[in-house]
Design a protein around this motif. Structure first.
Motif, PDB file in Angstrom:
ATOM      1  N   SER A  50       0.847  -1.201   0.000  1.00  0.00           N
ATOM      2  CA  SER A  50       0.000   0.000   0.000  1.00  0.00           C
ATOM      3  C   SER A  50       0.880   1.247   0.000  1.00  0.00           C
ATOM      4  N   LEU A  51       0.616   2.149  -0.944  1.00  0.00           N
ATOM      5  CA  LEU A  51       1.448   3.353  -1.019  1.00  0.00           C
ATOM      6  C   LEU A  51       1.208   4.271   0.173  1.00  0.00           C
ATOM      7  N   VAL A  52       0.010   4.207   0.740  1.00  0.00           N
ATOM      8  CA  VAL A  52      -0.283   5.039   1.918  1.00  0.00           C
ATOM      9  C   VAL A  52       0.549   4.547   3.109  1.00  0.00           C
ATOM     10  N   LYS A  53       0.633   3.225   3.251  1.00  0.00           N
ATOM     11  CA  LYS A  53       1.471   2.668   4.334  1.00  0.00           C
ATOM     12  C   LYS A  53       2.944   2.952   4.049  1.00  0.00           C
ATOM     13  N   ALA A  54       3.344   2.786   2.789  1.00  0.00           N
ATOM     14  CA  ALA A  54       4.743   3.040   2.412  1.00  0.00           C
ATOM     15  C   ALA A  54       5.105   4.492   2.738  1.00  0.00           C
ATOM     16  N   ALA A  55       4.176   5.396   2.472  1.00  0.00           N
ATOM     17  CA  ALA A  55       4.432   6.824   2.720  1.00  0.00           C
ATOM     18  C   ALA A  55       4.677   7.069   4.207  1.00  0.00           C
ATOM     19  N   LYS A  56       3.919   6.385   5.043  1.00  0.00           N
ATOM     20  CA  LYS A  56       4.109   6.547   6.504  1.00  0.00           C
ATOM     21  C   LYS A  56       5.502   6.081   6.902  1.00  0.00           C
ATOM     22  N   VAL A  57       5.889   4.927   6.383  1.00  0.00           N
ATOM     23  CA  VAL A  57       7.203   4.371   6.737  1.00  0.00           C
ATOM     24  C   VAL A  57       8.308   5.329   6.283  1.00  0.00           C
ATOM     25  N   ILE A  58       8.173   5.840   5.065  1.00  0.00           N
ATOM     26  CA  ILE A  58       9.230   6.723   4.526  1.00  0.00           C
ATOM     27  C   ILE A  58       9.327   8.015   5.346  1.00  0.00           C
ATOM     28  N   GLN A  59       8.175   8.553   5.744  1.00  0.00           N
ATOM     29  CA  GLN A  59       8.221   9.790   6.537  1.00  0.00           C
ATOM     30  C   GLN A  59       8.895   9.550   7.892  1.00  0.00           C
ATOM     31  N   GLU A  60       8.783   8.310   8.389  1.00  0.00           N
ATOM     32  CA  GLU A  60       9.491   7.996   9.648  1.00  0.00           C
ATOM     33  C   GLU A  60      11.003   7.861   9.428  1.00  0.00           C
ATOM     34  N   MET A  61      11.408   7.611   8.171  1.00  0.00           N
ATOM     35  CA  MET A  61      12.844   7.459   7.878  1.00  0.00           C
ATOM     36  C   MET A  61      13.556   8.814   7.791  1.00  0.00           C
ATOM     37  N   GLY A  62      12.791   9.913   7.698  1.00  0.00           N
ATOM     38  CA  GLY A  62      13.427  11.235   7.617  1.00  0.00           C
ATOM     39  C   GLY A  62      12.623  12.304   6.908  1.00  0.00           C
ATOM     40  N   PRO A  63      12.396  12.144   5.589  1.00  0.00           N
ATOM     41  CA  PRO A  63      11.760  13.243   4.844  1.00  0.00           C
ATOM     42  C   PRO A  63      10.324  13.506   5.293  1.00  0.00           C
ATOM     43  N   LYS A  64      10.034  14.787   5.522  1.00  0.00           N
ATOM     44  CA  LYS A  64       8.686  15.129   6.000  1.00  0.00           C
ATOM     45  C   LYS A  64       7.691  15.180   4.838  1.00  0.00           C
ATOM     46  N   TYR A  65       8.238  15.279   3.618  1.00  0.00           N
ATOM     47  CA  TYR A  65       7.395  15.301   2.413  1.00  0.00           C
ATOM     48  C   TYR A  65       7.838  14.168   1.502  1.00  0.00           C
ATOM     49  N   LEU A  66       6.865  13.585   0.827  1.00  0.00           N
ATOM     50  CA  LEU A  66       7.183  12.492  -0.089  1.00  0.00           C
ATOM     51  C   LEU A  66       6.364  12.654  -1.354  1.00  0.00           C
ATOM     52  N   VAL A  67       7.027  12.516  -2.502  1.00  0.00           N
ATOM     53  CA  VAL A  67       6.290  12.489  -3.766  1.00  0.00           C
ATOM     54  C   VAL A  67       6.452  11.096  -4.356  1.00  0.00           C
ATOM     55  N   ILE A  68       5.333  10.438  -4.621  1.00  0.00           N
ATOM     56  CA  ILE A  68       5.394   9.150  -5.313  1.00  0.00           C
ATOM     57  C   ILE A  68       4.903   9.355  -6.741  1.00  0.00           C
ATOM     58  N   LYS A  69       5.815   9.084  -7.708  1.00  0.00           N
ATOM     59  CA  LYS A  69       5.484   9.278  -9.112  1.00  0.00           C
ATOM     60  C   LYS A  69       4.908   7.973  -9.655  1.00  0.00           C
TER      61      LYS A  69
END
Ligand code: AMP
Length: 308
Positions: free
Chosen positions: A186-205
């Motif tokens: 799930s990209l929504v779950k992936a986005a949460k994980v990535i934001q915990e890794m550092g970047p406060k903003y994420l763009v998924i193309k």
């Protein structure tokens, strides 16, 4: 005028699509980023490395757009980074046939003195250690650090990639790479994980299916402009990143609302990039064409719905 520092490959690309193939032509992440960002009122510089085999005419393409190349190192007797890719019939997926790092393998980037105070740093696709070295050379923390990467570096330099993304504000990657990085479908779950890794903003193309911007609990979606013909998707992601970071550097407004506009600007420019092989379309692109298509974007996504 905002200052934009760009890091990434300047490359030889060899591309095969269902519509034809090229010899070695000008490519590379920094090239596409620079060409896209030149549509905005920014001072920009590229930090990269090439070999002596890269024709001067290719560098002149970047110079013609007023991009500072003082920190583009030319290695005597060296060979330029070379990438060869072949697209499948749907143009959404491709196979990388060759990646030759060449001069990139032991590149020590040097940030130009004038750009050590850049407002925005756009770390294009490149070895994550090189990306980190550039961050470490900045005199003061840039207002915004954007990083783009790809599966190649997840496969070959994951610990270094995990380290550098702790230091950035925005990560831009495609949907498959977001899944690979987080092991979440799930990209929504992936986005949460990535934001915990550092970047406060994420763009998924998501290629022809547009792009998603995530920040805290908020999500914004921008479609890709439906095009009659897509000729060569190479560089679309980098063109997006160049439009996104160039627009933000020029407007100097880093709010979430303005980032939504930046996503639209990035998507708009990417829609041109895919219309011809390599950088051809971006080299000739005029401001009025860009503006006209922004109007089409607005019309595509605007609706008047009555809500209770
Ligand atoms: P995109 O289509 O936006 O993913 O970017 C394609 C561009 O990325 C091409 O011009 C290639 O030269 C460049 N590229 C391909 N593989 C790599 C890599 N491993 N590192 C850096 N740049 C790459």
């Amino acid at each position: 005028m905002g200052k934009l520092l760009i890091v990434g490959t300047v490359a030889f690309d060899e591309i095969e699509t269902p519509f034809g193939k090229t010899d070695k032509i000008l490519g590379g992440a920094a090239t596409f980023i620079g060409l896209a960002a030149s549509q905005y009122n920014v001072e920009s510089a590229i930090v990269s490395v090439v070999g002596e085999d890269l024709p001067q005419a290719y560098l002149d393409v970047l110079k013609a757009k007023n991009i500072d190349l003082t920190s583009l190192e030319i290695v005597k007797g060296g060979k330029t980074f070379y990438w060869k890719g072949k697209y499948h019939n749907d143009l959404n997926s491709r196979d990388t046939l060759v990646t030759e790092l060449n001069t990139l393998a032991d590149f020590n980037p040097v940030v130009p003195e004038d750009f050590k105070d850049a407002d925005v740093v756009m770390l294009g696709n490149l070895h994550p250690s090189t990306q980190l070295s550039v961050i470490n050379q900045m005199k003061k923390r840039p207002r915004l650090i954007v990083l783009d990467t790809m599966n190649f570096w997840m496969d070959n330099a994951l610990p270094e990639l995990t380290e550098v993304i702790k230091h950035i504000d925005v990560l831009t990657i495609n949907d498959e790479e977001a899944r690979q990085l987080t092991k979440e479908y799930s990209l929504v779950k992936a986005a949460k994980v990535i934001q915990e890794m550092g970047p406060k903003y994420l763009v998924i193309k998501k290629g022809e299916h547009g792009a998603l911007l995530f920040h805290e609990g908020k999500i914004f979606f921008a479609p890709a402009l439906p095009l009659e013909e897509v000729f060569d998707p190479t560089g679309a992601g980098d063109t997006f990143a160049g439009g996104f970071s160039g627009y933000l550097a020029a407007t100097e407004d880093l709010s979430f609302n303005n980032m939504k506009n930046a996503v639209i600007h990035g998507s708009n420019l990417a829609s041109f990039s895919v219309e011809k092989f390599g950088t051809d379309r971006m080299q000739e692109l005029k401001k009025d064409e860009v503006n006209k298509r922004l109007h089409q974007f607005k019309a595509l996504t605007q609706f008047d719905i009555e809500l209770q």
